[in-house]
Scaffold this active site. Sequence first.
Site, PDB file in Angstrom:
ATOM      1  N   PRO A   1      -2.071  -6.734   5.506  1.00 47.80           N
ATOM      2  CG  PRO A   1      -2.158  -4.325   6.380  1.00 47.80           C
ATOM      3  CD  PRO A   1      -1.668  -5.538   6.561  1.00 47.80           C
ATOM      4  N   GLY A   2      -4.705  -6.723   3.371  1.00 47.95           N
ATOM      5  CA  GLY A   2      -4.664  -6.574   1.805  1.00 47.95           C
ATOM      6  C   GLY A   2      -6.174  -5.452   2.244  1.00 47.95           C
TER       7      GLY A   2
ATOM      8  CG  HIS B   1       2.768  -1.866   3.905  1.00 42.72           C
ATOM      9  ND1 HIS B   1       3.130  -1.691   3.081  1.00 42.72           N
ATOM     10  CD2 HIS B   1       2.292  -0.587   4.875  1.00 42.72           C
ATOM     11  CE1 HIS B   1       2.648  -0.752   3.042  1.00 42.72           C
ATOM     12  NE2 HIS B   1       1.611  -0.093   3.721  1.00 42.72           N
TER      13      HIS B   1
END
Lengths: 481, 148
Positions: A378-379, A404
Site C-alpha cells: 500500500p502507498g 511493506h
Amino acid sequence: MSLQKLRRIDETRLEVPIDYKKGMLVPGIIYADALIEKDIEDRAIEQVANVACLPGIIRASYAMPDVHTGYGFTIGGVAAFDLQDGVVSPGGVGYDINCGVRLLRSNLMKQDVTPRLKELVSVLYNEIPSGVGSKGRIRLGPDDEKKVLLKGARWAVESGLGDASDLEKTESGGCLDGADPSVISSKAYERGRSQQGTLGAGNHFLELQYVDRIFDPKAADVLGIFEGQVTVMIHTGSRGFGHQVCTDFLEVMERAAGKYRIELYDRELASAPFNSPEAREYLCAMRCAANYAWANRQCIMSWTRESFMKFFGSSPADLGMSLIYDVAHNIAKVEDHTVGGKKMKLLVHRKGATRAFPPGHPELPAAYRGLGQPVLIPGDMGRASYLLLGTEKAMQETFGSTCHGAGRLMSRHQAIRKAKGRAIWRELEDQGIIVRAAGRETLAEEMSEAYKDVASVVDVVQRAGISTKVARLRPMGVIKG
Amino acid sequence: MRPFEVLDVSGDAGLRVFGRDLAMLFANAAAGLYDLVTDVSRIRTLRSVELEAEAGTLEGLLVSWLNELIFRIDAHGFIAKEITIRELRVPVLPADDPSGFRIEASLTGEEFDASRHEQRLLVKAATWHRLKIVQENGTCQADIIFDT
C-alpha cells in the site's frame, strides 16, 4: 553522522559494518539506493545495529527501503534466529500483530464506478466500522472469541462470511497452528470482544482502486488483473486484542531477558530464548492475535462484497470479487530456509516487512505456484499502491522478505502543520479521489506528503531483485478511521 | 506550569509531562493521554472507576499506569475528566520486587460516544521508547511515546 559509517555494497544495498557498534554478531544490511539513503534516520540505523546484537541472529539484521524508526526494531526490519540459540522478541513483531493487507479483484471497470463513486464510498463508510471507539457489528462471546483465536479466517468463513476459496489465497491459509487461547490475558479478551470486524484508525484503510499500469502481463493474467479494473485494498490488523498481547508480553519478556542474561540495548528489544517457556507462551499468544487479524480482514472483505452486491444490484459471479491475496506484515514465523547450503528451521521476524516467497514454494496456492507469492504494497492515499511477486533472490538474500509500504517521512505534527489551512479532502477530490475519515486530523496526518513516494521504495526492491512489479493501483475512494 | 505538551515524533504521538511531585506527574500523564484521544472538555463526570497498577521500577509504573488507562479506553470506551491519585508508593530502597512501586487512583468521566465526542488518535499502547523520568529541583518531568 551514522550514515558515514555505512558501506555501500552495491547500487541498492548499504552495509552497517559489524564493527559499527560493540556487540554486533552480524552486519546490518539496508536496502536503499542513493535516493532512499537521504531519508534514513540515524536512529533507524542504530536500531538495525541493535537487532544485530541479539543472540542467535542469522546472517544479518535487514532493513527494507521503507525503513524508519520503530520501537526496538525498525519498521521495515527482518531478522531470522536460530531455533537452538536464538531469541523471540515481541518488538520484532510490533504492537499491531499481523497488521496486513488484502487485495480483491472485480469485474468492474473504472468507468462503471466513477459516476457513483461518492455514493459508494459513503455506503462503505457506513457499512465498515472504523475510527476511535467504533463498535463492531460482531460481539464475541468467550467461546466464539476462542474459536476466532484458534481458527482465524476460517472462523469467519464458517460464520458465513466468505468462501473456503478465500482461505487458499491467504498467507498461511489465514490461520497459524500453535495458537493457544489459554495464555491470553483477560484484558486481551475484553479488548477483542467487540473489535472483530473493525478497521481501526491511523494508517489503516479500505481503498477503492483501479489498475492503471501493468508491468507483467503474463502474471497479471494469472492473477486476474487488467488495466482499468477496479480493485479493493484492505489494510488492518488484530486491533486492541493484538495491542494488549504485545503489551502483556513485553513485560514478561523484559523479566525473561534479565533471567536469561540477554543484554539489551533498548528495552523494547526485550527477548527470551526460543526454547524458554516465556518465548513459547508469547508465540502461542502472537499466533492467537495473528488469527484474530486474519478473521478481521476476512469479515471486512465479506461486508465489502455484500455492499458492492447491494449497491450495483449484481450477483457475486457478475462482480467477480475474489481475493487475489492477503499478506501479513507484522509477524514472526518458523520457516524453512537454506543457510550456507544447509537447510534450517528459523524463526523469522518481519516487522513492517512482507513475506515474498519465490515461484515453486510449497506454501503458495496451486494457482500461483508458477508465479511466486503476490506481495501487496500500500502507498499513500494520493499516489499509488503496488502488486509485486516474491522471487528466488528474496529467498536467498532476505529470508523471503521485501518491503511493506511507503514509509513515513513526516511526523504527525509536521504533517498537521503542513496541512493547516488546506482542505486535504478537497485537494484529493480535485484529483478524483473521494476520502472519508472519522478522525478530525486523520486526513492531515495521512496526506501524501507525509510519506515517501512508494514508487521509489518499490523501485529499490525491484532493482535489488527481491520482488518484481506486476501492477500499479491508483486510489479512487478511501475510507479511514 | 503546563501539565503536558505534545512531543513531535515520527509516526507516533509523544508527551512531555510535568508535575510538582510524582502524584501530579502521573495525573498529568493521564490527562495528556486523554487529550490525545479526545477533547476532554466535552467529557461529563457520570461514572467513577478505581484503578491500581504496580511495577518494579518507576518507569515501569508509568508505563503500566498508562497501559491500564488505555485498556479502559479501548475495552470500555472510558475517558476520565477528573483524576485523583490516592496513593503513589515508591519503595525507600528499590529492591528486586516486581510490585514495589504502586499507584491507586480514582477516575471520573464517561463512556466515549463517537456522535458527541471528538475522535482524535487511536492509542494502541504506552511504550518504553525514549522513556525518561527526571526528578530535580522539586519538579518532575517525563517523556513518553505512545504507539498510535
